[in-house]
Design an enzyme around this catalytic site. Sequence first.
Site, PDB file in Angstrom:
ATOM      1  N   GLU A 174      -3.517  -7.075   2.765  1.00  0.00           N
ATOM      2  CA  GLU A 174      -2.372  -6.351   2.212  1.00  0.00           C
ATOM      3  C   GLU A 174      -1.755  -5.383   3.215  1.00  0.00           C
ATOM      4  OE1 GLU A 174      -1.369  -6.361  -1.400  1.00  0.00           O
ATOM      5  OE2 GLU A 174      -2.467  -8.248  -1.469  1.00  0.00           O
ATOM      6  N   HIS A 249      -3.993   0.022  -3.741  1.00  0.00           N
ATOM      7  CA  HIS A 249      -4.138   0.088  -2.287  1.00  0.00           C
ATOM      8  C   HIS A 249      -4.781   1.422  -1.910  1.00  0.00           C
ATOM      9  CE1 HIS A 249      -0.551  -2.853  -2.010  1.00  0.00           C
ATOM     10  NE2 HIS A 249      -1.656  -3.506  -1.743  1.00  0.00           N
ATOM     11  N   CYS A 368       4.502   4.211   0.930  1.00  0.00           N
ATOM     12  CA  CYS A 368       4.665   2.769   0.697  1.00  0.00           C
ATOM     13  C   CYS A 368       5.887   2.226   1.425  1.00  0.00           C
ATOM     14  CB  CYS A 368       4.826   2.490  -0.798  1.00  0.00           C
ATOM     15  SG  CYS A 368       3.324   2.694  -1.767  1.00  0.00           S
TER      16      CYS A 368
END
Length: 447
Positions: A174, A249, A368
């Site tokens: 990821e 995450h 992000c």
Amino acid sequence: MSAYEVNFDGLVGPTHNYSGLAEGNVAARKNALTDSNPREAALQGLAKMKHLSDLGIRQGVLPPQDRPAVDMLRKLGFSGDDANVINLASAAAPGLLRACCSASSMWVANAATVSPGADTENAKVHITPANLPSQFHRSIEPSATAGVLQRVFNDERYFEHHDPLPPNLYLADEGAANHMRLCQSHAEAGLEIFVFGRSANREMPKPRNFPARQSLEASESIARLHRIRHSKALFVQQNPVAIDAGAFHNDVLAVTNCNVLLYHEAAFYDRLEVEEKITRACDYPVHFIRANEPDITLAEAISTYLFNSQLISLADGKMMILAPSECQESDSARTFLERVVRDAANPITRVEYVNLRQSMKNGGGPACLRLRIVLAEPEMERVMKNSRVILDENLYNELKAWIEKHYRDHISPPDLADPLLLRESRTALDELTRILALGQIYDFQKP
């Protein structure tokens, strides 16, 4: 040789919408199928970039991907011209159409893992695009992401590009959202910390409610591909309790910059062991700034995205925190941040707040939206020669006018079936590639 960190932010795409696609993302599920404002979302992200650029932080811009992804819909059995494909998908599989309209490439913390030349055996910047197999709407992105990164970082003397790992859950990757770096200065070799949530090892604890996304095997593979210098890679398990609470995450609960680690006590499976390993691996003092549950609950840390703030080095050698405005509105988050700033024992001297509500409603905060890349001066010069992605006053004004010209101020779920949305989006992206001097990076631009 001098080196500095550049924040490359993803521009929010014209199809920004709330489809609640990401399993384990509490905010995305909460706001699923509500109306969005792509214009406001893009302007909010651009304003954050401009603010950091005005502070003297080097700021880059990465373009959105082409959406709706009609080529993917064709692979799934829908045929005809673009309008027919969209109409058929809307009628037969509206969930698939929503996934193929996602603007999730805006969160470029998931775009790739990047190791600076100071950390690698051949002194090159190594770049591996994430394969993102755990969520269908994101698994569409890697090929286009790789193309953009190869275009921007295009000089084999300085940059080494790797293919995304094979797309399967064993090697689920990821990107930088599960990768941290500690160092004494950006120009010096650092400790790269890979945070994983899952492993083929059956004895490792696992979350029960939501799937873990990053695998240990993927992290180890990237460390090998990047040829990270001996003993400068550390593998740390994410806390399954945190994943089940919505920290899908690592960057939801932890952030680093130089010799500072800011994190919630629930971020890692064994925080004491993590601190001990980091201390042994670093030959310089590391500031561990930890929020405990009485300071701010795990649930509040996730809902405010306190640890998805950007932790940034300033020109005077001090650091600042750029936090989402939701933290300012939370008594516990605001009080914790004010305490951090008052503590003279750490280098953080200020906190500022930024409005990113359109992104936050889909579960993406300040960190992000950016991919952090440490570049030495010659590397930065190549980026500036290859394209026009480094933000300055002129580029900001052009991008702001471009957004205001092309973006809708309202999208509801039924609007995703409007074939005009694809035409509007492609017209915008075609113009954007000229503004950013990227050439024909989209398939629809090519013969």
